[in-house]
Design an enzyme around this catalytic site. Structure first.
Site, PDB file in Angstrom:
ATOM      1  N   LYS A 130      14.051  -2.883   5.572  1.00  0.00           N
ATOM      2  CA  LYS A 130      13.430  -1.715   6.209  1.00  0.00           C
ATOM      3  C   LYS A 130      12.140  -1.404   5.486  1.00  0.00           C
ATOM      4  O   LYS A 130      12.109  -1.329   4.255  1.00  0.00           O
ATOM      5  CB  LYS A 130      14.383  -0.505   6.100  1.00  0.00           C
ATOM      6  CG  LYS A 130      13.831   0.752   6.745  1.00  0.00           C
ATOM      7  CD  LYS A 130      14.102   0.769   8.223  1.00  0.00           C
ATOM      8  CE  LYS A 130      13.224   1.744   8.984  1.00  0.00           C
ATOM      9  NZ  LYS A 130      11.882   1.182   9.343  1.00  0.00           N
ATOM     10  N   LYS A 170       8.586  -5.223   3.831  1.00  0.00           N
ATOM     11  CA  LYS A 170       7.256  -4.719   4.193  1.00  0.00           C
ATOM     12  C   LYS A 170       6.506  -5.810   4.913  1.00  0.00           C
ATOM     13  O   LYS A 170       6.742  -6.997   4.671  1.00  0.00           O
ATOM     14  CB  LYS A 170       6.480  -4.336   2.933  1.00  0.00           C
ATOM     15  CG  LYS A 170       5.381  -3.344   3.187  1.00  0.00           C
ATOM     16  CD  LYS A 170       5.924  -1.929   3.134  1.00  0.00           C
ATOM     17  CE  LYS A 170       4.919  -0.895   3.547  1.00  0.00           C
ATOM     18  NZ  LYS A 170       5.394   0.463   3.249  1.00  0.00           N
ATOM     19  N   GLY A 184       5.722   2.060  10.783  1.00  0.00           N
ATOM     20  CA  GLY A 184       4.285   2.095  10.521  1.00  0.00           C
ATOM     21  C   GLY A 184       3.950   2.193   9.050  1.00  0.00           C
ATOM     22  O   GLY A 184       4.815   2.383   8.194  1.00  0.00           O
ATOM     23  N   ASP A 185       2.691   2.041   8.764  1.00  0.00           N
ATOM     24  CA  ASP A 185       2.106   2.269   7.435  1.00  0.00           C
ATOM     25  C   ASP A 185       0.599   2.454   7.702  1.00  0.00           C
ATOM     26  O   ASP A 185       0.223   2.770   8.842  1.00  0.00           O
ATOM     27  CB  ASP A 185       2.401   1.076   6.505  1.00  0.00           C
ATOM     28  CG  ASP A 185       2.184   1.393   5.029  1.00  0.00           C
ATOM     29  OD1 ASP A 185       3.078   1.964   4.390  1.00  0.00           O
ATOM     30  OD2 ASP A 185       1.092   1.082   4.493  1.00  0.00           O
ATOM     31  N   THR A 212       6.987  12.087   6.143  1.00  0.00           N
ATOM     32  CA  THR A 212       6.522  11.644   4.826  1.00  0.00           C
ATOM     33  C   THR A 212       5.807  12.795   4.117  1.00  0.00           C
ATOM     34  O   THR A 212       6.095  13.106   2.952  1.00  0.00           O
ATOM     35  CB  THR A 212       5.596  10.420   4.949  1.00  0.00           C
ATOM     36  OG1 THR A 212       6.216   9.464   5.800  1.00  0.00           O
ATOM     37  CG2 THR A 212       5.336   9.791   3.593  1.00  0.00           C
TER      38      THR A 212
HETATM   39  N1  GLU Z   1       5.541   2.874   5.434  1.00  0.00           N
HETATM   40  C1  GLU Z   1       6.439   3.934   5.046  1.00  0.00           C
HETATM   41  C2  GLU Z   1       6.791   3.792   3.589  1.00  0.00           C
HETATM   42  O1  GLU Z   1       5.977   3.365   2.803  1.00  0.00           O
HETATM   43  C3  GLU Z   1       7.612   4.099   5.985  1.00  0.00           C
HETATM   44  C4  GLU Z   1       8.498   2.928   6.150  1.00  0.00           C
HETATM   45  C5  GLU Z   1       9.600   3.105   7.215  1.00  0.00           C
HETATM   46  O2  GLU Z   1       9.717   4.159   7.799  1.00  0.00           O
HETATM   47  O3  GLU Z   1      10.307   2.128   7.409  1.00  0.00           O
HETATM   48  O4  GLU Z   1       7.844   4.131   3.132  1.00  0.00           O
END
Ligand code: GLU
Length: 448
Positions: A92, A128, A167-168, A212
């Site tokens: 994830k 990732k 997303g990121d 977040t």
């Molecule tokens: N990109 C976000 C993080 O750095 C969210 C990752 C997600 O929701 O899977 O945690």
């Protein structure tokens, strides 16, 4: 901090095997520095190459992403997915589209994600992905074709029980929509739980977009409470102007604080009357323009500084929410001189190791990203729960769960730091608490 001599050879091997991947080295070094105290207390964690295995991704996928731009030219980018650790659940973690993306950056993010996800207490492993694609200036049609091509290759590696991206940087609701559409078409499955951060119209969770930023503020609030204080009446500076920064600013305001400045990769904007969030949302989420527009549109009491450091702006609370290594030792010294009380990382690894040391030596409350920004991925896990039960929760219900998760993460970091003889050291607490959860599961699963 020094690395325990038992762990030295592990770090040396990581550096050798992953030559040139500076950010990955930095992330591994920081965790190994914390683990000295674990192997001193429980030497069995140093057995069966457990730590070596945790530092090696389970699988790394690199692929070509060809696509056609609006002028008919064929473009090529490189796609990545690093499936780091699945001891606690399906891989994830987010997908990042940014020209700086390379294997080392995705590995550092996947490594951090593994511990972050463990800290949430939810059943999610770490991964990732991303691409060196630069979305800036691309039309909506180009973004769609890119996302479709990216997913055409990636889809075979995903699944709600296998790997669940989100997303990121550079990947928000629009991109997730295009990727989900392509996944659905290729697999002929309405598998809602294969991606998170989806739109509310097709299986997304309420409060995921806010999670977040809101979560980071909840974490800092609990940290401030250990010193008998809170956000009320305090001035904050939040770097970035993306999804994390926007909802961090929103929650700071809801908790009675004010936000003096925010930024993007070209500069920062200071507003004497506090940042006007509606304007930032309009510029960033609707028009997709530069933050310099803010000063152009709202002239009074506002100034824009190109290429300067946002950390020159005096504040009591700093929340770096842009990108890795954006806050240097020099910035940290400046913040300390200006009387900063707490730092909460909304981004992943935004403070350099020097900066972290300076904050900690100065007695500043410091929340590392893998703990403070875990609310995003935690709410992604709540989205997976809703998808699995074909349900959808209210905003209040979801935010209540998020707040409780952030309180738990804070307390488990604080208690772990105390247990290992470093009260108040949230870096140590987060690294050890995350490690222990992953390590216990890995041991139970045998040599895998
Ligand atoms: N990109 C976000 C993080 O750095 C969210 C990752 C997600 O929701 O899977 O945690």
């Amino acid at each position: 901090m020094q690395i325990d001599e038992k762990l030295e050879p592990i770090l040396a091997e990581v550096l050798r095997r992953n030559a040139g991947e500076a950010e990955f080295h930095q992330a591994v070094r920081e965790v190994l520095e914390s683990l000295g105290r674990v192997v001193a207390k429980h030497p069995d964690y140093a057995e069966d190459a457990l730590i070596e295995r945790i530092c090696e991704p389970e699988r790394q996928i690199i692929f070509r992403v060809p696509w056609v731009d609006d002028s008919g030219q064929v473009q090529i980018n490189r796609g990545f997915r690093v499936q780091f650790n699945s001891a606690l659940g399906p891989y994830k973690g987010g997908i990042r589209f940014h020209p700086s993306v390379n294997l080392g950056i995705i590995k550092f993010l996947g490594f951090e994600q593994t511990f972050k996800n463990a800290l949430t207490g939810l059943p999610i492993g770490g991964g990732k992905g991303g691409s060196d694609f630069n979305p800036r200036g691309r039309s909506d049609a180009e973004i769609m074709r890119f996302c479709q091509s990216f997913m055409t290759e990636l889809h075979r590696h995903l699944g709600e029980h296998t790997d669940v991206p989100a997303g990121d940087i550079g990947v928000g609701g629009r991109e997730i929509g295009y990727m989900f559409g392509q996944y659905k078409r290729l697999t002929n499955r309405y598998e809602a739980g294969v991606l998170t951060g989806k739109g509310l119209a097709y299986g997304g969770s309420r409060a995921r977009r806010e999670a977040t930023g809101y979560g980071a503020v909840y974490f800092v609030e609990r940290m401030l409470a250990t010193r008998g204080t809170d956000f009320a009446g305090k001035t904050a500076v939040v770097s970035g102007a993306g999804n994390v920064a926007i909802y961090t600013m929103e929650k700071i305001r809801a908790f009675g604080g004010s936000v003096a400045a925010c930024s993007d990769s070209t500069g920062y904007v200071v507003d004497e009357n506090g940042i006007d969030l509606d304007l930032v949302k309009e510029i960033k989420e609707v028009r997709r323009e530069r933050i310099s527009e803010y000063a152009r549109l709202k002239r009074t009491g506002t100034h824009y500084i190109e290429n300067g450091s946002i950390w020159d702006v005096p504040c009591q609370i700093a929340m770096p929410s842009a990108t890795q290594n954006e806050l240097t030792g020099k910035d940290a010294r400046k913040l300390v001189r200006n009387g900063v009380l707490a730092v909460g990382e909304g981004a992943n690894m935004p403070s350099t190791p020097d900066a972290v040391r300076i904050f900690q030596e100065a007695g500043v409350l410091f929340a590392p990203g893998k703990a403070a920004n875990a609310g995003g991925v935690a709410t992604s896990a709540l989205e997976m729960q809703q998808n699995a039960s074909r349900d959808s929760w209210t905003f209040e219900q979801t935010e209540e769960r998020l707040a409780a998760i952030m309180r738990n993460i804070h307390d488990s970091c604080a208690e772990t730091a105390e247990e290992y003889g470093a009260p108040g050291d949230y870096v140590l607490g987060a690294n050890i608490a995350g490690f222990v959860r992953v390590a216990q599961a890995m041991r139970a699963l045998g040599v895998t």
